[in-house]
Scaffold this motif. Structure first.
Motif, PDB file in Angstrom:
ATOM      1  N   THR A 108      22.839 -11.469 -43.204  1.00  0.00           N
ATOM      2  CA  THR A 108      22.795 -11.570 -44.664  1.00  0.00           C
ATOM      3  C   THR A 108      21.340 -11.646 -45.117  1.00  0.00           C
ATOM      4  N   SER A 109      21.114 -11.175 -46.322  1.00  0.00           N
ATOM      5  CA  SER A 109      19.796 -11.307 -46.954  1.00  0.00           C
ATOM      6  C   SER A 109      20.001 -11.645 -48.425  1.00  0.00           C
ATOM      7  N   LYS A 110      19.094 -12.491 -48.936  1.00  0.00           N
ATOM      8  CA  LYS A 110      19.190 -12.914 -50.331  1.00  0.00           C
ATOM      9  C   LYS A 110      17.790 -13.053 -50.913  1.00  0.00           C
TER      10      LYS A 110
ATOM     11  N   TYR B  52      21.604  -9.430 -53.065  1.00  0.00           N
ATOM     12  CA  TYR B  52      22.306 -10.049 -51.938  1.00  0.00           C
ATOM     13  C   TYR B  52      23.021  -8.977 -51.121  1.00  0.00           C
TER      14      TYR B  52
ATOM     15  N   LEU C  45      16.142 -14.341 -54.603  1.00  0.00           N
ATOM     16  CA  LEU C  45      16.467 -14.979 -55.885  1.00  0.00           C
ATOM     17  C   LEU C  45      15.178 -15.259 -56.640  1.00  0.00           C
TER      18      LEU C  45
ATOM     19  N   ALA D  36      17.166  -7.094 -49.439  1.00  0.00           N
ATOM     20  CA  ALA D  36      17.357  -7.544 -50.827  1.00  0.00           C
ATOM     21  C   ALA D  36      15.998  -7.812 -51.449  1.00  0.00           C
TER      22      ALA D  36
ATOM     23  N   GLU E  40      18.790 -11.456 -58.950  1.00  0.00           N
ATOM     24  CA  GLU E  40      19.206 -11.785 -57.589  1.00  0.00           C
ATOM     25  C   GLU E  40      19.756 -10.555 -56.881  1.00  0.00           C
TER      26      GLU E  40
ATOM     27  N   ALA F 176      19.555  -4.184 -53.695  1.00  0.00           N
ATOM     28  CA  ALA F 176      20.138  -4.565 -52.413  1.00  0.00           C
ATOM     29  C   ALA F 176      20.583  -3.305 -51.677  1.00  0.00           C
TER      30      ALA F 176
ATOM     31  N   ASN G  59      25.455  -8.395 -47.367  1.00  0.00           N
ATOM     32  CA  ASN G  59      26.260  -9.041 -46.333  1.00  0.00           C
ATOM     33  C   ASN G  59      26.834  -7.961 -45.421  1.00  0.00           C
TER      34      ASN G  59
END
Length: 326
Positions: free
Chosen positions: A141-143, A116, A145, A231, A114, A43, A118
């Motif tokens: 935000t980016s995620k 993440y 998973l 991410a 994962e 990230a 913010n």
């Protein structure tokens, strides 16, 4: 020979075959299943790849920095990033990013990976524009998973207002948004880029292509790319299933070596049966014993019995001699 000597000899003869039965071979421990490979996650809040040209354009100063870049397992939080560039702003630090919240997290375990990021109330500056923000965002935000047994997921969100070179803009997912300011330059924005494969995922909230000519603070041009809220992840490999040991005798239940046990009948342990003369395969050397219900210990029992008979015969001879002498 007295009665005590006779008893000791008899007990020794009987104990010999019993000791042979006590020598049982130990069973091997089952193999430990192999574990799968580890996943990956990363990230980063901000990444820049800019080229800064000074006024004479004979000097190019690279501006390649990152903020809160982490590799799993790790986390970082830093709300201000400044850099020093020779020949820019009189040698004073140049503020590239300021934000109320700027966090990056990456985690990995055997079941998932994962990443993440913010970013909230953030303002990005480039050299030559100390008072005018290149971009302002309310929240992004980016995620990414990646879970074992599931399809990877990549998500990015841009929430609230976005300003580019002081102008409020509306971003579109259909293509890049271009903002041009006369005498300052041009910025092109790509919104919420995501990509997934069978085992990986990547998400970027904003990607900017910058080309500005501020003509201030001894800066002529700034060109390059800026990435906000990125991410990535890679799914951990599932643990390998241990192979089942091959049972002797094959799948048809027959013995391949003519031994005293039958093949695997499909259960957890093979059934143990006496060897009979009707079994297929090469006859064992002890077939005559198996047919009569004997075992490999029969010779020892026969030897013990012979010894007992010899002892009894000797005792009889001694008794008769003593009787004749009396």
């Amino acid at each position: 020979m007295n009665s005590n000597t006779f008893r000791r000899a008899a007990l020794a003869a009987v104990a010999a075959p019993v000791a042979l039965f006590a020598a049982v071979p130990a069973q091997a421990a089952p193999a430990t299943p192999a574990t799968g490979g580890e996943g990956r996650a990363s990230a980063v809040v901000l990444r820049t790849g800019l080229d800064v040209s000074l006024l004479n354009k004979s000097v190019h100063v690279p501006l390649k920095v990152t903020l809160n870049e982490v590799q799993a397992p790790a986390s970082a939080e830093k709300t201000a990033l400044t850099v020093n560039l020779d020949g820019v702003a009189g040698g004073r630090p140049v503020s590239v990013l300021r934000a109320d919240v700027a966090t990056a997290n990456a985690t990995v375990d055997k079941n998932k990976a994962e990443g993440y990021t913010n970013l909230a109330k953030a303002r990005v500056h480039v050299p030559g524009l100390p008072l005018l923000s290149l971009i302002e965002v309310e929240k992004v935000t980016s995620k990414a998973l990646c879970e074992v047994g599931k399809e990877p997921v990549a998500e990015s969100n841009v929430l609230g207002h976005v300003k580019v070179l002081g102008k409020k803009v509306t971003l579109s997912a259909g293509g890049p948004t271009r903002v041009a300011v006369p005498g300052v330059g041009e910025v092109s924005l790509d919104l919420s880029s995501t990509e997934t494969t069978s085992r990986t995922a990547a998400a970027t909230a904003l990607r900017l292509k910058v080309s500005v000519n501020p003509l201030d603070l001894n800066v002529a041009e700034v060109e390059g790319d800026i990435t906000l809220a990125e991410a990535t992840c890679e799914t951990p490999k599932a643990p390998k299933t241990p192979e089942k040991p091959e049972q002797p005798g094959g799948s048809d239940g027959g013995s391949t070596d003519g031994g005293s046990t039958g093949g695997d009948t499909g259960g957890d342990a093979p059934d143990v049966k006496p060897q009979t003369g009707s079994d297929a395969g090469k006859a064992p050397t002890t077939a005559n014993l198996a047919e009569t219900g004997g075992s490999s210990t029969t010779p020892y029992l026969a030897g013990g019995a012979a010894l007992l008979l010899a002892i009894g015969a000797g005792a009889t001879v001694v008794a008769r001699r003593r009787g004749s002498q009396g």
